[in-house]
Design a protein around this motif. Sequence first.
Motif, mmCIF file in Angstrom:
data_model
loop_
_atom_site.group_PDB
_atom_site.id
_atom_site.type_symbol
_atom_site.label_atom_id
_atom_site.label_comp_id
_atom_site.label_asym_id
_atom_site.label_seq_id
_atom_site.Cartn_x
_atom_site.Cartn_y
_atom_site.Cartn_z
ATOM 1 N N ALA A 30 0.838 -1.206 0.000
ATOM 2 C CA ALA A 30 0.000 0.000 0.000
ATOM 3 C C ALA A 30 0.873 1.256 0.000
ATOM 4 O O ALA A 30 0.632 2.206 -0.765
ATOM 5 N N LEU A 31 1.916 1.262 0.825
ATOM 6 C CA LEU A 31 2.832 2.408 0.877
ATOM 7 C C LEU A 31 3.572 2.587 -0.442
ATOM 8 O O LEU A 31 3.726 3.713 -0.930
ATOM 9 N N VAL A 32 4.030 1.485 -1.015
ATOM 10 C CA VAL A 32 4.743 1.557 -2.292
ATOM 11 C C VAL A 32 3.841 2.139 -3.370
ATOM 12 O O VAL A 32 4.248 3.014 -4.153
ATOM 13 N N ALA A 33 2.591 1.671 -3.414
ATOM 14 C CA ALA A 33 1.651 2.155 -4.429
ATOM 15 C C ALA A 33 1.381 3.652 -4.263
ATOM 16 O O ALA A 33 1.385 4.409 -5.238
ATOM 17 N N ILE A 34 1.182 4.086 -3.026
ATOM 18 C CA ILE A 34 0.878 5.494 -2.766
ATOM 19 C C ILE A 34 2.060 6.393 -3.133
ATOM 20 O O ILE A 34 1.891 7.482 -3.682
ATOM 21 N N LEU A 35 3.279 5.925 -2.851
ATOM 22 C CA LEU A 35 4.466 6.741 -3.104
ATOM 23 C C LEU A 35 4.853 6.798 -4.585
ATOM 24 O O LEU A 35 5.849 7.411 -4.943
ATOM 25 N N PHE A 36 4.046 6.166 -5.448
ATOM 26 C CA PHE A 36 4.245 6.347 -6.883
ATOM 27 C C PHE A 36 3.763 7.733 -7.327
ATOM 28 O O PHE A 36 4.004 8.147 -8.458
ATOM 29 N N TRP A 37 3.051 8.438 -6.424
ATOM 30 C CA TRP A 37 2.599 9.807 -6.704
ATOM 31 C C TRP A 37 3.213 10.742 -5.659
ATOM 32 O O TRP A 37 2.503 11.362 -4.862
ATOM 33 N N PRO A 38 4.549 10.863 -5.647
ATOM 34 C CA PRO A 38 5.222 11.620 -4.583
ATOM 35 C C PRO A 38 4.999 13.129 -4.644
ATOM 36 O O PRO A 38 5.264 13.830 -3.667
ATOM 37 N N ARG A 39 4.534 13.650 -5.784
ATOM 38 C CA ARG A 39 4.334 15.097 -5.894
ATOM 39 C C ARG A 39 2.963 15.529 -5.366
ATOM 40 O O ARG A 39 2.695 16.710 -5.242
ATOM 41 N N ASP A 40 2.116 14.557 -5.084
ATOM 42 C CA ASP A 40 0.780 14.857 -4.557
ATOM 43 C C ASP A 40 0.856 14.907 -3.033
ATOM 44 O O ASP A 40 1.148 13.912 -2.379
#
Length: 203
Positions: A30-40
């Motif tokens: 879940a963390l890996v997936a979320i951090l694919f959008w680091p600019r948000d």
Amino acid sequence: MTILPDAIRRRGPWSLPNLLTYGRILAIPALVAILFWPRDDWMRWMALAIYTLAAITDYLDGWIARAWSQQSAIGRMLDPIADKLLVAALLLMLVADGTIYGWTLWAAIVILCREILVSGLREFLAELKVSVPVSKVAKWKTTAQLFALGFLIAGPAGDKVLPGNTQLGIILLWAAAGLTIYTGWDYFNAGIRHLVEEDERMP
């Protein structure tokens, strides 16, 4: 006593401490997936919330296991694995999004290499029925690493709330890396001593 506490206090693979450990492992993708959008910014805060919950379960599962006498072989195996997987995945994602860059990459590399070294030593020493206790300095390292990753996950979003947030995370990561070198050498030294003693006992 009601039935509910008895159900919660059950032993085995589905005991509450083990369920918390499973939850920590499930938090990793879940963390890996979320951090694919680091600019948000919202994604950063969501990742920080999940990471905070995972960190809390890391404390709770051990405390509950001891308090309720629910220590188990699967718990002893999975708990350190969950911690190392979480740290490794987060460091890789933070490097990928540029939060960790330049010379600070060495701090991340040191931490990852130490985790592999200690895991290998513990696995081998377990065959010799030798346990390596966690030292006080190792606990300081874990604490510094815990907070470093939290600040770095917040990253640019955190800088808008707390100026210098990312820089604070970098400083704590270097502190964790320094303690990592010390504790890694400590574990390695202890492990080598047991290995030499084992070789001397061999005919």
